[in-house]
Motif scaffolding. Structure first.
Motif, short mmCIF file in Angstrom:
data_model
loop_
_atom_site.label_atom_id
_atom_site.label_comp_id
_atom_site.label_asym_id
_atom_site.label_seq_id
_atom_site.Cartn_x
_atom_site.Cartn_y
_atom_site.Cartn_z
N MET A 160 38.27 25.07 36.21
CA MET A 160 36.84 24.87 36.02
C MET A 160 36.34 25.45 34.70
O MET A 160 35.14 25.42 34.42
N GLY A 161 37.26 25.98 33.90
CA GLY A 161 36.87 26.51 32.61
C GLY A 161 36.32 27.91 32.66
O GLY A 161 35.77 28.41 31.68
N VAL A 162 36.48 28.57 33.82
CA VAL A 162 35.99 29.95 33.97
C VAL A 162 37.12 30.88 33.55
O VAL A 162 38.16 30.97 34.21
N THR A 163 36.94 31.58 32.44
CA THR A 163 38.01 32.42 31.91
C THR A 163 37.67 33.90 32.05
O THR A 163 36.55 34.27 32.40
N GLY A 164 38.67 34.71 31.77
CA GLY A 164 38.48 36.16 31.86
C GLY A 164 38.81 36.68 33.26
O GLY A 164 38.95 35.91 34.21
N ASP A 165 38.93 37.98 33.35
CA ASP A 165 39.30 38.61 34.62
C ASP A 165 38.11 38.90 35.52
O ASP A 165 38.29 39.14 36.72
N LEU A 166 36.90 38.88 34.96
CA LEU A 166 35.72 39.29 35.73
C LEU A 166 35.49 38.44 36.98
O LEU A 166 35.25 39.00 38.06
N PRO A 167 35.57 37.09 36.91
CA PRO A 167 35.34 36.30 38.12
C PRO A 167 36.34 36.62 39.23
O PRO A 167 35.97 36.67 40.40
N LEU A 168 37.60 36.85 38.84
CA LEU A 168 38.62 37.20 39.83
C LEU A 168 38.31 38.56 40.46
O LEU A 168 38.46 38.74 41.67
N ILE A 169 37.86 39.48 39.64
CA ILE A 169 37.51 40.81 40.14
C ILE A 169 36.31 40.73 41.09
O ILE A 169 36.27 41.42 42.12
N ILE A 170 35.34 39.86 40.76
CA ILE A 170 34.17 39.70 41.64
C ILE A 170 34.60 39.13 42.99
O ILE A 170 34.17 39.61 44.05
N ALA A 171 35.46 38.10 42.96
CA ALA A 171 35.96 37.52 44.21
C ALA A 171 36.70 38.57 45.02
O ALA A 171 36.55 38.65 46.25
N PHE A 172 37.51 39.39 44.34
CA PHE A 172 38.24 40.46 45.01
C PHE A 172 37.28 41.48 45.63
O PHE A 172 37.47 41.95 46.75
#
Length: 535
Positions: free
Chosen positions: A156-168
């Motif tokens: 989806m073009g969402v890069t970086g670690d922040l979105p994954l950290i938020i989901a976590f």
């Protein structure tokens, strides 16, 4: 990212709705007190047939199913279908083992496989090894779920670690609050979404690609053009033994995982487990259809997303959905993958936390811990486990996420003699089992270290297919590392038991007698539960 705005919105809405359900789950079938492992970690052991079916199914058929299996078919062809026979074979193999384990755990209040081993063999050392094995094997499996979310975000073009950290962080928060009730409730939505997406995909996508004949022709053409000897739409003499041993070894490993045991022990009766073991193979049909997404991606001309010169094969399924589906339905499909990661990751972290609490904290740190203290420590441990899983993703960066699960499978298989065989025989001596575990683990890690994968520039830990030529055999055949390591484990365990029995290393006691800590299969309470399924 702007061209994916519809997908991002649909994904975010469904993700947040399901996360909200995770928090609400704390009030679902709420007991008077959540402050115990029975309630927080096992849902009060009260789940019926439907809840258990979705819970165990959501536990076993994960983001690994959606991402890694099609990626393996995309890259290697027929070998990737190993997941189909292994999920079919596993249910008859574990039917009697799991029913027996539930009966013993129900009567004696056990929460983890290591609890059983501690009581059965009267050895805290052996129980500690089983607990550590479960923790180590579970970590990459949780990481595998986060790989699924990461692949969707990349697409989806969402890069970086922040979105994954938020989901976590969201996952960690509702797991901490609601315990096993959270993934149990979410599993209903997760499985419904997956079934809808796959049924649409197997009808809609082939129609757009010219039919199944065109899909298989495209796959065959791709593999015929590659120099790799192990790929193709059919197995060849060099990889047939690997396929067989991988399927059989994975089948034996599947229900040794702590999260699998946790799902089973949460059932309210033996009858629930029997019905589920006979009904869960329905998921295997779904798995076969999901695997075919790898061939569809070949026919659709999908190219994995490349970053820093490395192609991420885990992105092929999200890219396929992006290309073939309307934007709004692609968002639904992405949500199915993302939510498909949340359910098992939650269960796995709970199972790992229970292992730490019962078999390390209570055994070695605070023997007089109360039920409330156990629950509190387990909640904190579940957070630490998730942090560890994120670190695995950030530090290892696997080319094929399936390798993570295969390494975990090799490790968890080494608990089979103590857990699965220990349920039905007390012949093994704890010294022999410890020696077998040590030998099997060392052999497995050594063989994994010596497996190279030139295609991904991995000189070590490049997969689980061990070349028999490294054992001095004149052949190009390979075999599943876990299968060989388990054979080493069993041989050493048998020899160690024979030596222990002959040398009377059981403190002067007959090593064949049940531990004083364990009411054996003659216990009338266990016998009654097994006969009546009472609860």
């Amino acid at each position: 990212m702007s061209e994916h705005i519809t997908e991002i919105v649909v994904f975010s809405i469904l993700f947040l709705v399901v996360s909200g359900m995770g928090f609400v789950a704390a009030r679902w079938r709420r007991p008077d007190d959540l402050a115990s492992l029975d309630e927080w970690g096992l849902g009060g052991r009260k789940f019926g047939s439907w809840v258990t079916w979705f819970l165990v199914g959501g536990d076993l058929y994960t983001a690994y199913t959606f991402v890694a299996v099609p990626a393996l078919l995309f890259g290697a062809g027929a070998t990737g279908f190993f997941a189909l026979p292994y999920t079919i074979v596993t249910y008859p193999l574990v039917f009697l083992v799991l029913i027996r384990l539930w009966s013993v755990a129900h009567v004696h209040g056990m929460v983890t496989p290591a609890d059983f081993v501690r009581a059965r063999f009267g050895s805290p050392t052996l129980a500690l090894l089983i607990a550590i094995t479960g923790l180590v094997a579970t970590m990459p499996y949780i990481a595998l779920q986060l790989v699924g979310i990461e692949a969707v975000l990349k697409t989806m073009g969402v890069t970086g670690d922040l979105p994954l950290i938020i989901a976590f962080a969201i996952l960690a928060a509702y797991t901490y609050q609601s315990g096993l009730r959270a993934p149990a409730l979410i599993a209903f939505v997760k499985d419904t979404l997956i079934y809808v997406v796959i049924l649409v995909a197997i009808i809609y996508i082939p129609a757009k690609l010219g039919g199944w004949g065109s899909i298989f022709d495209a796959a065959k053409a791709k593999f015929d053009a590659t120099p790799a000897p192990g790929d193709g739409t059919l197995l060849n003499p060099n990889n047939q033994l690997q396929y067989i041993t991988l399927a059989f070894g994975s089948a034996m490993a599947l229900f040794l995982y702590p999260h699998s045991v946790t799902g089973v022990l949460a059932a309210r009766s033996r009858g629930v487990i029997k019905r589920n073991m006979s009904a869960l193979p329905a998921y295997s049909l779904l798995l076969g259809l999901i695997a075919l997404l790898g061939y569809m991606a070949i026919a659709a001309g999908i190219k994995p997303i490349t970053a820093n010169g490395k192609a991420d094969a885990n992105t092929i399924v999200p890219l396929l959905f992006d290309k073939m589906f309307p934007d709004w339905f692609a968002g639904v499909a992405y949500a199915a993958v993302g939510i498909g990661a949340l359910v098992p990751a939650a269960i796995m972290s709970i199972a790992a936390a229970n292992l730490f609490t019962r078999n390390i904290y209570k055994e070695y740190i605070k023997r007089d811990a109360t039920a409330a203290q156990e629950a509190s420590v387990s909640k904190i441990a579940s957070l630490v486990v998730k942090i560890g899983a994120v670190l695995v993703i950030l530090l290892i960066d696997p080319q094929f996420s399936i390798d993570l699960q295969l390494i975990g499978g090799v490790i968890i298989l080494q608990t089979l003699p103590s857990v699965a065989l220990g349920l039905y025989t007390r012949w093994f001596h704890r010294a022999g089992l410890i020696a077998g575990w040590t030998a099997g683990m060392a052999a497995g890690i050594l063989m994994l270290y010596n497996v190279a994968n030139p295609a991904t520039n991995h000189a070590h830990f490049g997969g689980s297919a061990f070349p028999l030529a490294k054992l001095g055999l004149d052949t190009k055949m390979t075999v599943y590392v876990g299968f060989l390591a388990l054979l080493v484990n069993l041989v050493v365990a048998v020899l160690g038991t024979l030596i222990a029995r002959a040398g009377k290393l059981a403190d002067g006691k007959d090593a064949t007698r049940p531990s004083e800590y364990f009411a054996d299969e003659g216990d009338p309470r266990v016998h009654e539960v097994e006969l009546t399924g009472s609860h």
